[in-house]
Design an enzyme around this catalytic site. Structure first.
Site, short mmCIF file in Angstrom:
data_model
loop_
_atom_site.label_atom_id
_atom_site.label_comp_id
_atom_site.label_asym_id
_atom_site.label_seq_id
_atom_site.Cartn_x
_atom_site.Cartn_y
_atom_site.Cartn_z
N HIS A 129 76.30 35.68 54.67
CA HIS A 129 75.54 35.92 55.82
C HIS A 129 73.87 34.71 55.51
O HIS A 129 72.86 35.41 55.03
CB HIS A 129 74.64 37.36 55.41
CG HIS A 129 74.06 37.65 57.07
ND1 HIS A 129 74.07 37.74 58.59
CD2 HIS A 129 72.66 38.03 57.13
CE1 HIS A 129 73.45 38.40 59.25
NE2 HIS A 129 71.98 38.96 58.45
N ASP A 160 80.94 36.23 57.03
CA ASP A 160 79.70 37.82 56.96
C ASP A 160 80.63 39.35 56.88
O ASP A 160 80.99 39.12 58.24
CB ASP A 160 79.10 37.08 58.47
CG ASP A 160 77.63 37.76 58.10
OD1 ASP A 160 77.56 38.46 57.51
OD2 ASP A 160 76.90 36.99 59.31
N SER A 165 70.07 35.95 62.54
CA SER A 165 69.99 37.72 62.34
C SER A 165 69.57 38.37 63.13
O SER A 165 69.53 38.58 63.93
CB SER A 165 70.10 38.73 60.36
OG SER A 165 70.65 39.70 60.39
#
Length: 649
Positions: free
Chosen positions: A335, A304, A198
C-alpha cells in the site's frame, strides 16, 4: 478483451487563431505554437491561500442546518489578476488533521487567519506555479467540516461532489463555517481533477461514479471500489471490526459529540455476518461505472493487502466495459504511493496527464502505452493495452499426485479427492513454504518446471467443490510462483520501500510548506516463491455471494472464489502452483468451527488469465527444463498482516 478507448482532447483545434488564443490564456507561453507542457512561471510564495465552506445540502449531524465542508485553496495570484481562469486539482480526505498524508504523515497547518500554511504532499508546491489551483477538502465530520463520516456513503461522496459543483457554479459556499457571506469560485474554469491515495482515492472513484459535470479526470491511488470488498471476501470477514470503528477513528471531536445516530446506522447497516445489505449497495461504485465521464489514471500495488487488488481489478474491468479513457500503473509494492516507489517518473507522468486532461495540451500521453508494470524492483515494462489483447482465460485443473495433498496442475481434468483441516494458525506463507510436502492443512497442485515464461494478466477465478465436516467453513485459494527471485519486501514495515534521510525537492517552497521530501529506495528480499494472487470465501455463500447460510456436514458444495487481479510472469524454470486451504491467518478471520474439507478434484478448477491462453500454457509445460529439487521448506516474505485503516500514511 475490450480495446482501448482513445483520448479526445477538449482543446479546440479548428483554427490557428483559437489555438493561439488557448496558448495565450492557459499559460504565459509563446503563442507561436500550441503549448505542450505547463511551466512554473507563477509565484508560489505569493499564491492566494484561502478557505471556504461549501454547503453540501445534507444535515448529517442533525443540528438543523446544512453541513458545510471546509475547503482549503492554494492558487496562483497572477491568472485572476489578468482575467484568466484556471483548472483545479483536488484531494478530498478524512486524514488532514487526525492521521496525516504521505510517507511523512503531514497535516494541514494554519495561520492566525485560518488560512492554510502547510498543505500536505507535493501537489500544491508543484502544480500551483504551473497554473493550477490545488484544493484540499476535509470530508464531512473531519477536521474543520460539519457533518458525520459515513465511510464511503452519501455524506463522504457529497462532501467532495458539492465542491466540484461549487467550482462549476452550481453550489453555495461561504467565507466562514457559520456566516452568511458568500464565496464565489470566479477564478476557475471548473475543470477539476481529483487525486488521492487510499480513502482519498476512494472518494475520487465515488465522485466519478456520480457522473458529476466538471470532473474531468481522477487519479485513484490504491483506492477502494466497493466498501463491502474492503471488509469481506464473499462473506468471509477480513477484519475483526467494521466501518463504525473506522468512522470513529477519523471523526473530529465535534463529530463524535453529534454523530451517535450515524454511528448506530453504520453498525446496523454493516452486520459482521458478511451478508450484503443496502449499506453496501450505497458504497459500491463499480455498479455505477456507466456514469463515469472522467478519465481514470489508476495505480495500485500488486501486493497491497490493505486495499486488495480485487478493488482495482473489478473497477478497471467495469471502466473498460463502459469505454472510459484510462491508464494504469502496477507496482510490486504493498500500500504505497508511486511518489515513494518511482518518484521522478511519477511526477513527470502526472504532470503530463493533468496538462492533457485539464489544460488540453496535445503532449502525446494519450498515444503512449496504457500500462506500466513493475516486473522486478525498479524495473518496469509497458503494455499498449491492459490486459494484453492476447490474454485469454485458461482453465487449469488439479489432479492427485503420489503424496496426499501434493498434486499436479494442468489442462486435463483430474479425479479423486484431497482432504485438509483448517488450521487458523497457518497462513499462505506456511502453505507455500511446504508446497512439496504433505501437510494436513492444505492441498497443493503444481505444474512441472516451465520451459518458457508464462504471464498472468488480469483476474482469476477458482471453482471448488468441497464437503465440510462442520456447519461453517472458510476457503482460501492462492496462486504461487515457485522459484527463486528478488522482490520488493511487501510484508516488511515499508511494504516494499525504505525511507532514507536525504531529501529531494518537487516544486517551490515557503517557510511553512517545504517541497522537499525524504527519498526512498526499494526494500528487497530474496525468496524461493512469490504469492501471485489470492482469494477467500465463506463456503456458506455457495448459493449467493450476498447471503451466507449454515452448511450441512457431509454435503458437497460448489463455490467460485474471485482471486485478486495481478500481472506476473512465471519465468522459465519456475513452477506455477494452486493452493486450496482454509483460514489464511491474519488475512481473513477464521470460521466458528474448525472444519475438515474434502475437495472433489473432478469438480475443481482455476480459470486464469494467461497471455497467449491455453496454447501458451501447453507450450510452457511441454518442454524439458530440469527436475524438481528434493522437497524442502522454501523461504518467502514473512507472514503478511493487514491494516484495518485505508490510510495513506
Amino acid at each position: 478483451m475490450p480495446t482501448r478507448t482513445r483520448f479526445t482532447t477538449w482543446r479546440p483545434l479548428a483554427t490557428a487563431a483559437i489555438a493561439a488564443l488557448m496558448a495565450a490564456f492557459l499559460t504565459p507561453l509563446t503563442a507561436h505554437a500550441a503549448p505542450r507542457e505547463s511551466q512554473p512561471v507563477y509565484s508560489y510564495d505569493n499564491a492566494v491561500r484561502e478557505a471556504v465552506w461549501v454547503d453540501t445540502g445534507l444535515d448529517g449531524d442533525g443540528d438543523g442546518r446544512h453541513d458545510r465542508v471546509a475547503v482549503d485553496i492554494v492558487r496562483p495570484r497572477e491568472p485572476a489578476q489578468q482575467g484568466r481562469k484556471i483548472p483545479v486539482i483536488m484531494d478530498a480526505s478524512p486524514y488532514y488533521s487526525c492521521c496525516g498524508r504521505g510517507n511523512e504523515s503531514q497535516l494541514k497547518t494554519y495561520d492566525a487567519n485560518g488560512d492554510v500554511v502547510q498543505m500536505p504532499l507535493f501537489y500544491d508546491n508543484y502544480f500551483v506555479p504551473r497554473g493550477y489551483a490545488f484544493v484540499g477538502v476535509d470530508l464531512a465530520g473531519t477536521n474543520r467540516s460539519d457533518g458525520c463520516v459515513d465511510v464511503g456513503g452519501r455524506s463522504d461522496i457529497q462532501s467532495a461532489k458539492a465542491v466540484v459543483d461549487w467550482l462549476n457554479g452550481r453550489a453555495k459556499a461561504y467565507t466562514t463555517r457559520t456566516g452568511t457571506a458568500r464565496a464565489k469560485a470566479s477564478w476557475t474554469n471548473g475543470r477539476t481533477g481529483m487525486i488521492g491515495k487510499s480513502w482519498d482515492g476512494t472518494i475520487a472513484n465515488g465522485v466519478a461514479a456520480t457522473g458529476v459535470k466538471g470532473l474531468k479526470t481522477i487519479v485513484p491511488i490504491s483506492a477502494i471500489s466497493s466498501w463491502y470488498d474492503y471488509y469481506f471476501a464473499q462473506g468471509a470477514p477480513l477484519y475483526d471490526s467494521g466501518p463504525d470503528w473506522l468512522s470513529d477513528y477519523v471523526d473530529s471531536p465535534d463529530a463524535r459529540a453529534k454523530c451517535a445516530a450515524v454511528q448506530q446506522k453504520i453498525v446496523d447497516g454493516a452486520p459482521r455476518t458478511g451478508d450484503w445489505t443496502k449499506f453496501w449497495t450505497e458504497r459500491d461504485y463499480v455498479k455505477d461505472a456507466s456514469k463515469v465521464k472522467a478519465s481514470v489514471f489508476l495505480t495500485h500495488g500488486l501486493q497491497d493487502l490493505n486495499v486488495r487488488t480485487k478493488h482495482f481489478g473489478q473497477w478497471w474491468d467495469a471502466l473498460a466495459k463502459n469505454g472510459v479513457e484510462r491508464k494504469i500503473w502496477l507496482s510490486q509494492t504493498g500500500h504505497v504511493d508511486p511518489f515513494d516507489f518511482r518518484r521522478g517518473a511519477w511526477v513527470d507522468t502526472l504532470h503530463r496527464w493533468f496538462d492533457h486532461e485539464l489544460l488540453g495540451y496535445d503532449n502525446g500521453i494519450d498515444r503512449e502505452p496504457m500500462a506500466d508494470v513493475e516486473r522486478h524492483p525498479d524495473q518496469w515494462v509497458t503494455s499498449s493495452v491492459w490486459p494484453p489483447r492476447s490474454t485469454a482465460t485458461t482453465t487449469l485443473r488439479p489432479d492427485q499426485g503420489t503424496q496426499a495433498g501434493v498434486g499436479a496442475l494442468g489442462l486435463t481434468k483430474g479425479d479423486g479427492t484431497e482432504t485438509f483441516t483448517d488450521d487458523p494458525q497457518l497462513s499462505e506463507t506456511d502453505w507455500a513454504a511446504q508446497i512439496d510436502t504433505s501437510t494436513p492443512a492444505k492441498a497443493g497442485f503444481v505444474t512441472k518446471p516451465l520451459s518458457r515464461d508464462l504471464r498472468l494478466s488480469g483476474s482469476s477465478k477458482v471453482t471448488i467443490t468441497a464437503t465440510p465436516t462442520t456447519p461453517t467453513a472458510h476457503l482460501s485459494a492462492v496462486l504461487v510462483d515457485l522459484g527463486p527471485d528478488t522482490i520488493r519486501d511487501y510484508a516488511a514495515g515499508g511494504e516494499g520501500i525504505s525511507t532514507l534521510t536525504d531529501r529531494s525537492c518537487w516544486g517551490a517552497s515557503t517557510t511553512g510548506d517545504s517541497a522537499c521530501f525524504k527519498n526512498t529506495a526499494a526494500k528487497k528480499t530474496a525468496v524461493d516463491y512469490t504469492v501471485v494472487s489470492r482469494g477467500w470465501a465463506d463456503l456458506g455463500t455457495y448459493a449467493s455471494d450476498r447471503k451466507g447460510v449454515a452448511l450441512t456436514p457431509g454435503r458437497a458444495y460448489t463455490i467460485t472464489l474471485d482471486l485478486a487481479a495481478t500481472d506476473h510472469v512465471v519465468p522459465a524454470g519456475h513452477r506455477l502452483a494452486l493452493i486450496v486451504a482454509g483460514t489464511d491467518k491474519d488475512l481473513i478471520d477464521p470460521p466458528a468451527d474448525k472444519p475438515t474439507l474434502t475437495i472433489d478434484l473432478s469438480r475443481t478448477s482455476a480459470r486464469v488469465p494467461l497471455v497467449g491462453g491455453a496454447s501458451a500454457f501447453r507450450q510452457a509445460t511441454s518442454g524439458t527444463s530440469g527436475a524438481v529439487a528434493e522437497a524442502t521448506d522454501l523461504d518467502g516474505v514473512r507472514a503478511p498482516r493487514t491494516q484495518r485503516v485505508p490510510d495513506g500514511s
